[in-house]
Enzyme design. Structure first.
Site, mmCIF file in Angstrom:
data_model
loop_
_atom_site.group_PDB
_atom_site.id
_atom_site.type_symbol
_atom_site.label_atom_id
_atom_site.label_comp_id
_atom_site.label_asym_id
_atom_site.label_seq_id
_atom_site.Cartn_x
_atom_site.Cartn_y
_atom_site.Cartn_z
ATOM 1 N N HIS A 49 42.987 22.633 32.165
ATOM 2 C CA HIS A 49 43.813 23.720 31.940
ATOM 3 C C HIS A 49 44.031 24.175 34.116
ATOM 4 O O HIS A 49 43.446 23.192 34.271
ATOM 5 C CB HIS A 49 42.556 24.891 31.954
ATOM 6 C CG HIS A 49 41.200 25.237 32.067
ATOM 7 N ND1 HIS A 49 40.387 24.973 31.682
ATOM 8 C CD2 HIS A 49 41.091 25.867 33.842
ATOM 9 C CE1 HIS A 49 39.469 24.458 32.933
ATOM 10 N NE2 HIS A 49 40.056 25.103 33.283
HETATM 11 P P1 TYD Z 1 35.431 25.556 29.603
HETATM 12 O O1 TYD Z 1 36.597 26.527 29.600
HETATM 13 O O2 TYD Z 1 35.729 24.884 27.698
HETATM 14 O O3 TYD Z 1 35.136 25.204 30.324
HETATM 15 P P2 TYD Z 1 35.851 23.624 30.701
HETATM 16 O O4 TYD Z 1 37.194 23.650 30.520
HETATM 17 O O5 TYD Z 1 35.278 23.773 32.607
HETATM 18 O O6 TYD Z 1 35.599 21.989 30.383
HETATM 19 O O7 TYD Z 1 34.345 26.348 29.422
HETATM 20 C C1 TYD Z 1 32.956 26.235 27.578
HETATM 21 C C2 TYD Z 1 32.805 27.682 27.396
HETATM 22 O O8 TYD Z 1 31.693 27.980 28.519
HETATM 23 C C3 TYD Z 1 33.441 28.685 26.948
HETATM 24 O O9 TYD Z 1 32.822 29.285 25.789
HETATM 25 C C4 TYD Z 1 33.919 29.020 27.765
HETATM 26 C C5 TYD Z 1 32.281 29.735 28.515
HETATM 27 N N1 TYD Z 1 32.682 29.232 29.791
HETATM 28 C C6 TYD Z 1 31.735 31.036 30.508
HETATM 29 O O10 TYD Z 1 31.032 31.529 29.337
HETATM 30 N N2 TYD Z 1 31.833 31.206 31.723
HETATM 31 C C7 TYD Z 1 32.452 30.008 32.331
HETATM 32 O O11 TYD Z 1 31.816 30.619 33.670
HETATM 33 C C8 TYD Z 1 32.621 29.150 32.385
HETATM 34 C C9 TYD Z 1 33.570 28.306 32.944
HETATM 35 C C10 TYD Z 1 32.807 29.113 30.604
#
Ligand code: TYD
Length: 134
Positions: A49
Site C-alpha cells: 500500500h
Molecule cells: P495492515 O495494514 O494489514 O498491515 P501491513 O499493511 O503493514 O501489512 O494491518 C494489519 C491489521 O492491523 C489491520 O487489521 C489494521 C490493524 N492496524 C491497526 O489497528 N493500527 C495500526 O497502526 C496498523 C498499522 C494496523
C-alpha cells in the site's frame, strides 16, 4: 531513486547497546504512533500500500527483512538488518515488506495515528494518485 537511511547513534558501553530516538532530532517528524510486526510467517509479503500523507521510519530492531519502495516510476529494495538503521518512507510511496527472518521484529515510527482513509491499497489507484497513469 534516492532512499534515506538513517544510522542512529548507539550509546554503547561495557554493558551493551542502547538507542534512543527523539522526535524532530533522530526522527524527522512528530511521532504520533509506534507499531511493530513480529512472528511474521516465512514467505509473507506485508504492506502493499501507499499513504497519501503519512511519513514513517522503519527499524528492524531484531533479525532482518527487506523493503521494496516504489514511487510509481522506480523501484528499490533496501535490506534492514541492523537495529541502528532506520529507513525513511515518505508519503506517496508504495511499500512492500518481505524476506522476514523468523526472529524479525520490524518497528515503525509514524507521523500520524492510524487512519484507513490515508491508505491507497490499489496499485492502479496509486499510479493515478502520483500522476504516472491517467
Ligand atoms: P495492515 O495494514 O494489514 O498491515 P501491513 O499493511 O503493514 O501489512 O494491518 C494489519 C491489521 O492491523 C489491520 O487489521 C489494521 C490493524 N492496524 C491497526 O489497528 N493500527 C495500526 O497502526 C496498523 C498499522 C494496523
Amino acid at each position: 531513486m534516492q532512499t534515506i537511511k538513517y544510522t542512529f547513534q548507539p550509546h554503547g558501553d561495557e554493558r551493551g547497546q542502547l538507542i534512543a530516538l527523539e522526535e524532530f532530532n533522530d526522527i524527522p517528524f512528530r511521532i504520533k504512533r509506534v507499531y511493530f510486526m513480529y512472528d511474521t510467517i516465512e514467505g509473507v509479503v506485508r504492506g502493499k500500500h501507499a499513504h497519501k500523507s503519512l511519513e514513517q521510519i522503519l527499524v528492524c530492531i531484531h533479525g532482518s527483512c527487506k523493503i521494496r519502495l516504489d514511487n510509481g516510476r522506480e523501484k528499490k529494495v533496501v535490506a534492514l538488518e541492523k537495529p541502528y538503521e532506520g529507513l525513511y518512507v515518505a508519503n506517496n510511496m508504495w511499500r512492500e515488506m518481505f524476506d522476514f527472518s523468523p526472529d524479525a521484529v520490524l518497528m515503525v515510527f509514524a507521523s500520524e495515528v492510524y487512519d484507513e482513509a490515508d491508505y491507497i491499497r490499489d496499485y492502479d489507484e496509486f499510479l493515478k494518485f502520483v500522476g504516472v497513469k491517467e
